[in-house]
Design a protein around this motif. Sequence first.
Motif, short mmCIF file in Angstrom:
data_model
loop_
_atom_site.label_atom_id
_atom_site.label_comp_id
_atom_site.label_asym_id
_atom_site.label_seq_id
_atom_site.Cartn_x
_atom_site.Cartn_y
_atom_site.Cartn_z
N ASP A 25 23.48 -5.14 5.39
CA ASP A 25 24.37 -4.09 5.08
C ASP A 25 25.59 -4.63 4.47
N LEU A 26 26.08 -6.07 4.51
CA LEU A 26 26.25 -6.97 3.48
C LEU A 26 26.11 -6.65 2.44
N TRP A 27 24.43 -7.02 2.02
CA TRP A 27 24.05 -6.94 0.55
C TRP A 27 24.39 -5.23 0.20
N GLN A 28 24.74 -4.06 0.30
CA GLN A 28 24.51 -2.73 0.56
C GLN A 28 26.57 -2.36 0.54
N LYS B 58 30.85 -0.11 -5.51
CA LYS B 58 31.34 -0.55 -6.87
C LYS B 58 32.88 0.05 -6.10
N GLU B 59 32.95 1.08 -5.56
CA GLU B 59 34.69 1.36 -5.14
C GLU B 59 35.38 0.11 -4.93
N GLU B 60 36.51 0.95 -5.55
CA GLU B 60 37.20 0.20 -6.10
C GLU B 60 38.46 -0.22 -3.72
N ASP B 61 38.06 0.57 -3.21
CA ASP B 61 38.80 0.64 -1.93
C ASP B 61 37.16 0.20 -0.61
N SER B 62 36.43 -0.49 -1.70
CA SER B 62 35.25 -0.90 -0.59
C SER B 62 35.73 -2.37 0.81
N GLU B 63 35.23 -2.30 1.35
CA GLU B 63 36.23 -3.10 2.92
C GLU B 63 36.05 -4.67 2.33
N MET B 64 34.51 -4.72 2.15
CA MET B 64 33.35 -5.87 1.80
C MET B 64 34.88 -6.66 0.72
N PHE B 65 35.18 -6.17 -0.39
CA PHE B 65 35.65 -6.21 -0.88
C PHE B 65 36.83 -6.15 -1.79
N PRO B 66 38.44 -6.04 -1.28
CA PRO B 66 39.03 -4.87 -2.07
C PRO B 66 40.05 -5.97 -2.97
N SER B 67 40.57 -5.22 -3.72
CA SER B 67 41.43 -6.20 -4.63
C SER B 67 42.63 -6.17 -4.99
N GLN C 107 43.69 -15.13 7.89
CA GLN C 107 43.00 -15.88 8.73
C GLN C 107 41.93 -16.26 8.44
N PHE C 108 41.80 -16.93 7.33
CA PHE C 108 40.64 -18.05 7.07
C PHE C 108 41.31 -19.85 7.62
N TRP D 173 29.43 -20.20 7.61
CA TRP D 173 28.64 -18.98 7.81
C TRP D 173 29.21 -18.45 9.15
N ASN D 174 30.02 -18.89 10.21
CA ASN D 174 30.47 -18.75 11.02
C ASN D 174 31.69 -18.04 11.19
N PHE D 175 31.85 -18.36 10.01
CA PHE D 175 33.40 -17.10 9.69
C PHE D 175 33.34 -16.12 8.77
N ALA D 176 31.76 -16.48 8.54
CA ALA D 176 31.86 -14.57 8.06
C ALA D 176 31.39 -13.81 8.74
N VAL D 177 30.50 -14.23 9.46
CA VAL D 177 29.93 -13.34 10.19
C VAL D 177 31.21 -12.65 11.04
N ARG D 178 31.71 -13.68 11.62
CA ARG D 178 33.35 -13.52 13.11
C ARG D 178 33.61 -11.81 11.61
N LYS D 179 33.72 -12.68 10.82
CA LYS D 179 35.11 -11.55 9.79
C LYS D 179 34.28 -10.60 9.49
#
Length: 166
Positions: free
Chosen positions: A16-19, A24-33, A44-45, A154-160
């Motif tokens: 899921d993380l890889w996908q 490439k979408e601008e409103d991607s949940e993982m990497f929004p701009s 949060q961090f 690792w813990n922060f990334a998985v929780r977030k």
Amino acid sequence: MIESLTVLKIWGFLSDLWQKSQTKEEDSEMFPSDKEHWQELFHQFRSYIIVGGSGAIMEWCCFAGLVYFTRLSYLWSTIAAFMIGLYFNWMLGRAITFKDVVTDRSIWREMCQIFMTGAIGLILNVILMYGLVEYYGMVKIMAKITATFIVFLWNFAVRKYYIYKI
């Protein structure tokens, strides 16, 4: 059986993380701009650093007490201290860092996800401890601090991105 289920869950999470990272979408949940998202992520961090730092101090104190006062093996002390720190971190993180996203879902499900993530973190922690102490000759408490910082990310990334999906 449990190991294969764990491997399948980890594989699914990484897939899921890889996908999401390939989107490439601008409103991607993982990497929004948008700037607002990145400010929220930074906030949060920063909060997680405070919560995680408190948990780390708790873990290091337990580790030091077990290793230096009870003379328990550093690997068993790592496991015990990690579990105490994990529980403390979960309670504090739920109350402070992720309070806006804690839902009405089952607390048992959330706890299982946290402790599953923690189990992987613990395995990483023990491997790092063993390598740093046995192969690099690092002082035990310094090896513990080093391992904690690596597992912290690792813990922060998985929780977030998985448990609280924000």
